[in-house]
Design a protein around this motif. Sequence first.
Motif, mmCIF file in Angstrom:
data_model
loop_
_atom_site.group_PDB
_atom_site.id
_atom_site.type_symbol
_atom_site.label_atom_id
_atom_site.label_comp_id
_atom_site.label_asym_id
_atom_site.label_seq_id
_atom_site.Cartn_x
_atom_site.Cartn_y
_atom_site.Cartn_z
ATOM 1 N N ARG A 35 10.836 49.453 -41.922
ATOM 2 C CA ARG A 35 10.763 48.900 -43.284
ATOM 3 C C ARG A 35 10.788 49.995 -44.349
ATOM 4 O O ARG A 35 11.476 49.881 -45.362
ATOM 5 N N GLU A 36 10.009 51.053 -44.119
ATOM 6 C CA GLU A 36 9.852 52.091 -45.131
ATOM 7 C C GLU A 36 11.014 53.082 -45.140
ATOM 8 O O GLU A 36 11.437 53.559 -46.184
ATOM 9 N N TRP A 37 11.531 53.381 -43.933
ATOM 10 C CA TRP A 37 12.513 54.459 -43.819
ATOM 11 C C TRP A 37 13.852 54.019 -43.231
ATOM 12 O O TRP A 37 14.759 54.831 -43.123
ATOM 13 N N GLN A 38 13.968 52.765 -42.842
ATOM 14 C CA GLN A 38 15.183 52.278 -42.202
ATOM 15 C C GLN A 38 15.516 53.111 -40.957
ATOM 16 O O GLN A 38 16.681 53.410 -40.665
ATOM 17 N N VAL A 39 14.472 53.499 -40.247
ATOM 18 C CA VAL A 39 14.616 54.271 -39.011
ATOM 19 C C VAL A 39 14.377 53.340 -37.835
ATOM 20 O O VAL A 39 13.279 52.804 -37.668
ATOM 21 N N ASN A 40 15.423 53.125 -37.044
ATOM 22 C CA ASN A 40 15.288 52.277 -35.852
ATOM 23 C C ASN A 40 16.114 52.796 -34.683
ATOM 24 O O ASN A 40 16.325 52.090 -33.703
ATOM 25 N N SER A 41 16.595 54.040 -34.809
ATOM 26 C CA SER A 41 17.380 54.650 -33.737
ATOM 27 C C SER A 41 17.300 56.163 -33.897
ATOM 28 O O SER A 41 16.881 56.682 -34.938
ATOM 29 N N ALA A 42 17.737 56.874 -32.838
ATOM 30 C CA ALA A 42 17.723 58.337 -32.911
ATOM 31 C C ALA A 42 18.639 58.837 -34.022
ATOM 32 O O ALA A 42 18.308 59.799 -34.732
ATOM 33 N N ASP A 43 19.783 58.198 -34.195
ATOM 34 C CA ASP A 43 20.722 58.632 -35.231
ATOM 35 C C ASP A 43 20.155 58.426 -36.629
ATOM 36 O O ASP A 43 20.260 59.309 -37.488
ATOM 37 N N SER A 44 19.584 57.261 -36.882
ATOM 38 C CA SER A 44 19.016 57.002 -38.207
ATOM 39 C C SER A 44 17.830 57.919 -38.466
ATOM 40 O O SER A 44 17.633 58.413 -39.585
ATOM 41 N N TRP A 45 17.023 58.174 -37.430
ATOM 42 C CA TRP A 45 15.892 59.093 -37.583
ATOM 43 C C TRP A 45 16.367 60.495 -37.960
ATOM 44 O O TRP A 45 15.844 61.114 -38.888
ATOM 45 N N LEU A 46 17.379 61.001 -37.252
ATOM 46 C CA LEU A 46 17.875 62.349 -37.511
ATOM 47 C C LEU A 46 18.442 62.455 -38.921
ATOM 48 O O LEU A 46 18.169 63.428 -39.646
ATOM 49 N N HIS A 47 19.205 61.450 -39.347
ATOM 50 C CA HIS A 47 19.824 61.474 -40.682
ATOM 51 C C HIS A 47 18.761 61.502 -41.779
ATOM 52 O O HIS A 47 18.830 62.331 -42.699
ATOM 53 N N VAL A 48 17.783 60.607 -41.677
ATOM 54 C CA VAL A 48 16.761 60.513 -42.716
ATOM 55 C C VAL A 48 15.879 61.759 -42.730
ATOM 56 O O VAL A 48 15.608 62.344 -43.792
ATOM 57 N N THR A 49 15.435 62.189 -41.558
ATOM 58 C CA THR A 49 14.513 63.323 -41.481
ATOM 59 C C THR A 49 15.172 64.610 -41.947
ATOM 60 O O THR A 49 14.578 65.397 -42.702
ATOM 61 N N ASP A 50 16.399 64.836 -41.528
ATOM 62 C CA ASP A 50 17.108 66.058 -41.927
ATOM 63 C C ASP A 50 17.292 66.108 -43.442
ATOM 64 O O ASP A 50 17.111 67.160 -44.066
ATOM 65 N N GLY A 51 17.627 64.976 -44.045
ATOM 66 C CA GLY A 51 17.792 64.940 -45.494
ATOM 67 C C GLY A 51 16.502 65.243 -46.234
ATOM 68 O O GLY A 51 16.505 65.946 -47.256
ATOM 69 N N LEU A 52 15.377 64.752 -45.718
ATOM 70 C CA LEU A 52 14.087 65.015 -46.355
ATOM 71 C C LEU A 52 13.677 66.475 -46.198
ATOM 72 O O LEU A 52 13.116 67.078 -47.120
ATOM 73 N N ILE A 53 13.923 67.053 -45.038
ATOM 74 C CA ILE A 53 13.614 68.472 -44.831
ATOM 75 C C ILE A 53 14.344 69.327 -45.864
ATOM 76 O O ILE A 53 13.805 70.305 -46.381
ATOM 77 N N ARG A 54 15.564 68.930 -46.195
ATOM 78 C CA ARG A 54 16.369 69.679 -47.166
ATOM 79 C C ARG A 54 16.029 69.324 -48.618
ATOM 80 O O ARG A 54 16.561 69.930 -49.543
ATOM 81 N N GLY A 55 15.209 68.313 -48.817
ATOM 82 C CA GLY A 55 14.859 67.889 -50.170
ATOM 83 C C GLY A 55 15.961 67.132 -50.876
ATOM 84 O O GLY A 55 15.997 67.072 -52.107
ATOM 85 N N GLU A 56 16.841 66.510 -50.111
ATOM 86 C CA GLU A 56 17.986 65.825 -50.724
ATOM 87 C C GLU A 56 17.560 64.624 -51.557
ATOM 88 O O GLU A 56 18.166 64.329 -52.587
ATOM 89 N N ARG A 57 16.507 63.944 -51.129
ATOM 90 C CA ARG A 57 16.064 62.773 -51.888
ATOM 91 C C ARG A 57 15.492 63.195 -53.234
ATOM 92 O O ARG A 57 15.888 62.681 -54.282
ATOM 93 N N ILE A 58 14.598 64.164 -53.218
ATOM 94 C CA ILE A 58 13.914 64.524 -54.459
ATOM 95 C C ILE A 58 14.868 65.183 -55.443
ATOM 96 O O ILE A 58 14.749 65.020 -56.661
ATOM 97 N N ARG A 59 15.832 65.945 -54.952
ATOM 98 C CA ARG A 59 16.770 66.621 -55.859
ATOM 99 C C ARG A 59 17.624 65.640 -56.632
ATOM 100 O O ARG A 59 18.137 65.967 -57.704
ATOM 101 N N SER A 60 17.780 64.432 -56.100
ATOM 102 C CA SER A 60 18.624 63.436 -56.768
ATOM 103 C C SER A 60 17.861 62.621 -57.804
ATOM 104 O O SER A 60 18.450 61.782 -58.488
ATOM 105 N N LYS A 61 16.554 62.858 -57.930
ATOM 106 C CA LYS A 61 15.723 62.027 -58.799
ATOM 107 C C LYS A 61 15.685 62.577 -60.231
ATOM 108 O O LYS A 61 15.515 63.782 -60.439
ATOM 109 N N PRO A 62 15.812 61.702 -61.232
ATOM 110 C CA PRO A 62 15.725 62.147 -62.626
ATOM 111 C C PRO A 62 14.406 62.827 -62.966
ATOM 112 O O PRO A 62 14.358 63.685 -63.843
ATOM 113 N N ALA A 63 13.333 62.465 -62.282
ATOM 114 C CA ALA A 63 12.045 63.105 -62.542
ATOM 115 C C ALA A 63 12.096 64.587 -62.202
ATOM 116 O O ALA A 63 11.508 65.424 -62.898
ATOM 117 N N GLU A 64 12.779 64.937 -61.133
ATOM 118 C CA GLU A 64 12.922 66.348 -60.767
ATOM 119 C C GLU A 64 13.777 67.070 -61.799
ATOM 120 O O GLU A 64 13.518 68.223 -62.144
#
Length: 234
Positions: A35-64
């Motif tokens: 529900r929170e992360w749309q993680v339900n498989s190894a592929d989805s887990w790797l995609h989401v986690t890798d992006g967060l490690i790199r800060g891709e989500r926060i860099r795209s935010k207007p607050a940043e």
Amino acid sequence: MSAPVAAKLGLHWNSPEVPGGGVQVTVEEKLHLAREWQVNSADSWLHVTDGLIRGERIRSKPAETALDIRDEELEKRGSAYLDLDDWVAAVYAHGERSGWTEENTDLVVRLAVKSYYVEEQLANDGLLPPGERLVTMFAHDLVSAAYLVHAGARMGFADPNTVSQMINALGHNASGITSYRTWASFGAAYVAASSVLFGGYPTDSHYVEPAHTVKALLANPMSPWANIPFPGRN
């Protein structure tokens, strides 16, 4: 780094070493991941986690972006403080130079104002160390990624080598952020991001709940934050 999420969910945060072993994933956690992360498989887990490690989500935010503009203005002035009116004026000037639409500029202005008041509340609550300001909200991505690394191990999505590589990458990225000198600095940025990105002004659960958790992690003598230095710091 995963402690704020792990504590909130009532999970252990130090058992990622043997996928499928140690602390087992629960049905509730599986639902949370989906529900929170749309993680339900190894592929989805790797995609989401890798992006967060790199800060891709926060860099795209207007607050940043708003925080970046304030830092640029402070550097230009050679100052350590910018009042709200000057911060807003700097956002408008930046938007004009960059050719932003009026809508985009207004959004960054609103988030600059929101960040200003959240920062003020953090200081009043003793969560923002004296003399410090918010520089980046990357802490929220790092906390989320650290939690997902451990959860992925429990789910059997990663082998020990992958887990180790991700944890090392998290430590490397965190240690490179000079504004995170202590767990207190890191925790303040996590609370701020939770409030600014997901809540209203700092009176709702998106501020109050993480603030309570971070206070406990900083104060409890059994907390990892009271016993383990922040990555890259002695």
